[in-house]
Design an enzyme around this catalytic site. Structure first.
Site, PDB file in Angstrom:
ATOM      1  N   PHE A 149       0.858  -1.196   0.000  1.00  0.00           N
ATOM      2  CA  PHE A 149       0.000   0.000   0.000  1.00  0.00           C
ATOM      3  C   PHE A 149       0.885   1.233   0.000  1.00  0.00           C
ATOM      4  O   PHE A 149       1.648   1.455   0.939  1.00  0.00           O
ATOM      5  CB  PHE A 149      -0.950   0.046   1.202  1.00  0.00           C
ATOM      6  CG  PHE A 149      -1.877   1.236   1.114  1.00  0.00           C
ATOM      7  CD1 PHE A 149      -3.044   1.183   0.373  1.00  0.00           C
ATOM      8  CD2 PHE A 149      -1.540   2.447   1.717  1.00  0.00           C
ATOM      9  CE1 PHE A 149      -3.872   2.300   0.238  1.00  0.00           C
ATOM     10  CE2 PHE A 149      -2.358   3.569   1.587  1.00  0.00           C
ATOM     11  CZ  PHE A 149      -3.531   3.483   0.857  1.00  0.00           C
ATOM     12  N   ASP A 234       9.240   2.850   2.125  1.00  0.00           N
ATOM     13  CA  ASP A 234       8.040   3.630   2.431  1.00  0.00           C
ATOM     14  C   ASP A 234       7.749   3.450   3.919  1.00  0.00           C
ATOM     15  O   ASP A 234       7.244   2.421   4.345  1.00  0.00           O
ATOM     16  CB  ASP A 234       6.860   3.166   1.571  1.00  0.00           C
ATOM     17  CG  ASP A 234       5.598   4.005   1.830  1.00  0.00           C
ATOM     18  OD1 ASP A 234       5.567   4.739   2.840  1.00  0.00           O
ATOM     19  OD2 ASP A 234       4.647   3.906   1.037  1.00  0.00           O
ATOM     20  N   LYS A 263       2.057  10.752   7.442  1.00  0.00           N
ATOM     21  CA  LYS A 263       1.199  10.462   8.591  1.00  0.00           C
ATOM     22  C   LYS A 263       1.645  11.194   9.863  1.00  0.00           C
ATOM     23  O   LYS A 263       1.363  12.377   9.993  1.00  0.00           O
ATOM     24  CB  LYS A 263       1.085   8.948   8.766  1.00  0.00           C
ATOM     25  CG  LYS A 263       0.346   8.319   7.573  1.00  0.00           C
ATOM     26  CD  LYS A 263      -0.350   7.022   7.883  1.00  0.00           C
ATOM     27  CE  LYS A 263      -1.369   6.703   6.798  1.00  0.00           C
ATOM     28  NZ  LYS A 263      -0.945   5.760   5.791  1.00  0.00           N
TER      29      LYS A 263
HETATM   30  C1  LIG Z   1      -1.056   5.880   4.313  1.00  0.00           C
HETATM   31  C2  LIG Z   1       0.074   5.395   3.475  1.00  0.00           C
HETATM   32  C3  LIG Z   1       0.407   6.007   2.260  1.00  0.00           C
HETATM   33  C4  LIG Z   1      -0.431   7.117   1.648  1.00  0.00           C
HETATM   34  O1  LIG Z   1      -0.524   8.230   2.460  1.00  0.00           O
HETATM   35  P1  LIG Z   1      -1.679   9.327   2.173  1.00  0.00           P
HETATM   36  O2  LIG Z   1      -1.323  10.449   3.102  1.00  0.00           O
HETATM   37  O3  LIG Z   1      -2.981   8.676   2.510  1.00  0.00           O
HETATM   38  O4  LIG Z   1      -1.585   9.694   0.748  1.00  0.00           O
HETATM   39  C5  LIG Z   1       1.508   5.550   1.565  1.00  0.00           C
HETATM   40  N1  LIG Z   1       2.256   4.542   2.049  1.00  0.00           N
HETATM   41  C6  LIG Z   1       1.979   3.922   3.205  1.00  0.00           C
HETATM   42  C7  LIG Z   1       2.857   2.827   3.696  1.00  0.00           C
HETATM   43  C8  LIG Z   1       0.868   4.318   3.951  1.00  0.00           C
HETATM   44  O5  LIG Z   1       0.561   3.678   5.086  1.00  0.00           O
END
Ligand SMILES: *Cc1c(COP(=O)(O)O)cnc(C)c1O
Length: 408
Positions: A149, A234, A263
């Site tokens: 994700f 990520d 986040k």
């Molecule tokens: C939440 C998330 C994203 C995307 O972040 P947004 O602020 O919702 O665009 C990307 N990578 C990971 C691992 C995430 O948990």
């Protein structure tokens, strides 16, 4: 049009009806309407208090309205909030320096949402591949993991393996190679001279807190070095103390070339994300080639600096480790008693429910009625990510509720 004879709606039912009528239905929220929050607790419009066991998917690592973060925001609101990057402002360079120092990296590219940070990483890696590695124009590949994700933009869902996230949104962006997560042999097979980067979540959050086999991330690093490819971690959900370290990769003693952060970087106050990493890689970007109106704005930088100050104390990493060990012990004791499997790293857990018991959604609703808010991810997995300010008795209260729900 709906009219409310007695003024604007205030009840749970009326407020939910309003959402249903006027908003796009891209979420399926639990039937709770939050009106106030502090620390690990939220209060709904009916005056009921709930423990937050989700923390905005780790955006609220420091809890709701952490006083130091609110103070930084309020202070900045009284000075300057937005300049655009057309001009310099006095918070920008300090934020970049402090975030780089916290993460042991060399340069910072501030953005807003997580998906934008990932998009930025993809663009930077591709340009680096053409200009530095010498990959023929238009042929660069990025290797990613199944069940990843990384956000919701068209390019990012192009390499999602989640049918719901992709269906009907094509045509998709080419140039991605998907391999099973945790499989070093498959990764070795997929990397070629055209590989610009390998992009991985060190722990897959959305997939259900999936922790790869020991040695996998170190092997990914080795394979990238061997092939002259970048390793991009990520850490938008796994980073910033959630797992007990600033970066989840720190558990493996592995350094990435680039990290995406988001986040919790916004302190639960506003969206703040960043791409951080090697100077020689980020330096491929020249003026005009990439940007964002709001990225690195004064308010975001002031809040981000306050987040970095909290993390620099190590207190939250320590809390994640200590409370996480307790969470792990108590969840493990439930395996075979209404829980099928548990994965835990720091104060972050994926809890698989057996096919015979309640679904993830039913369990989330049952927990809500017991004053604990969390959300299923996929059909049968609950994800727990309580704010790192939660106390052990509060954590126990939530886990007692879970025990009742799964052991019925
Ligand atoms: C939440 C998330 C994203 C995307 O972040 P947004 O602020 O919702 O665009 C990307 N990578 C990971 C691992 C995430 O948990």
């Amino acid at each position: 049009m709906t009219t409310f004879a007695d003024g604007p709606p205030t009840t749970t039912a009326d407020l939910i009806a309003l959402d249903e009528r006027w908003s796009a239905h891209n979420y399926y929220p639990l039937p709770v309407v939050i009106a106030h929050a502090e620390g690990a607790w939220v209060t709904d419009v009916a005056g009921r208090r709930h423990l937050d066991f989700l923390s905005g998917y780790s955006a609220l690592n420091f809890g709701h309205r952490h006083p130091a973060l609110v103070a930084a925001a309020v202070e900045q609101l009284g000075r300057v909030t937005l300049t655009s990057r057309a001009f310099h402002h006095d918070q920008f360079g300090l934020f970049c320096q402090e975030l780089a120092e916290l993460t042991g990296t060399e340069k910072v590219l501030p953005m807003n949402s997580g998906a934008e940070a990932v998009e930025s990483a993809i663009k930077v890696a591709r340009k680096w591949a053409y200009r530095v590695k010498g990959v023929p124009d238009g042929t660069a590949e990025i290797v990613v993991a199944a069940s990843n994700f990384h956000g919701r933009t068209t390019t990012v869902v192009s390499f999602s393996t989640d049918r719901t996230a992709r269906a009907d949104f094509g045509p998709f962006t080419p140039g991605f190679v998907v391999v099973p997560f945790g499989d070093s042999a498959a990764l070795a097979e997929a990397i070629s001279e055209r590989t610009a980067a390998v992009l991985l979540e060190p722990i897959q959050g959305e997939a259900g807190v999936i922790i790869p086999p020991a040695g996998y991330l170190a092997e990914a690093r080795r394979l990238c070095d061997e092939a002259g490819a970048l390793l991009i971690a990520d850490e938008i959900q796994s980073g910033l103390a959630r797992t007990g370290q600033v970066l989840a990769l720190d558990h493996d003693g592995v350094r990435a070339d680039l990290y995406t952060l988001g986040k919790a970087l916004g302190g639960g106050i506003l969206p703040v994300s960043a791409l951080v990493g090697r100077a020689d890689v980020l330096d491929v970007l020249r003026p005009g080639e990439h940007g964002s109106t709001f990225g690195g704005n004064p308010l975001a930088c002031a809040v981000g600096r306050a987040v970095v100050r909290l993390l620099a104390t190590g207190e939250f990493q320590e809390r994640a480790r200590v409370l996480g060990a307790h969470l792990h012990d108590r969840l493990t004791a439930l395996v075979g008693h209404g829980v099928e499997a548990v994965r835990c790293r720091g104060l972050w857990a994926g809890v698989d429910l057996p096919a015979a018991g309640p679904s993830g959604r039913d369990a989330s609703e049952a927990l809500m009625s017991r004053g604990v808010l969390c959300k299923e991810t996929h059909e049968r997995t609950l994800r727990f990510a309580p704010p790192l300010v939660i106390t052990e008795p509060e954590l126990d209260r939530g886990l007692d509720a879970l025990e009742q729900v799964v052991n019925r």
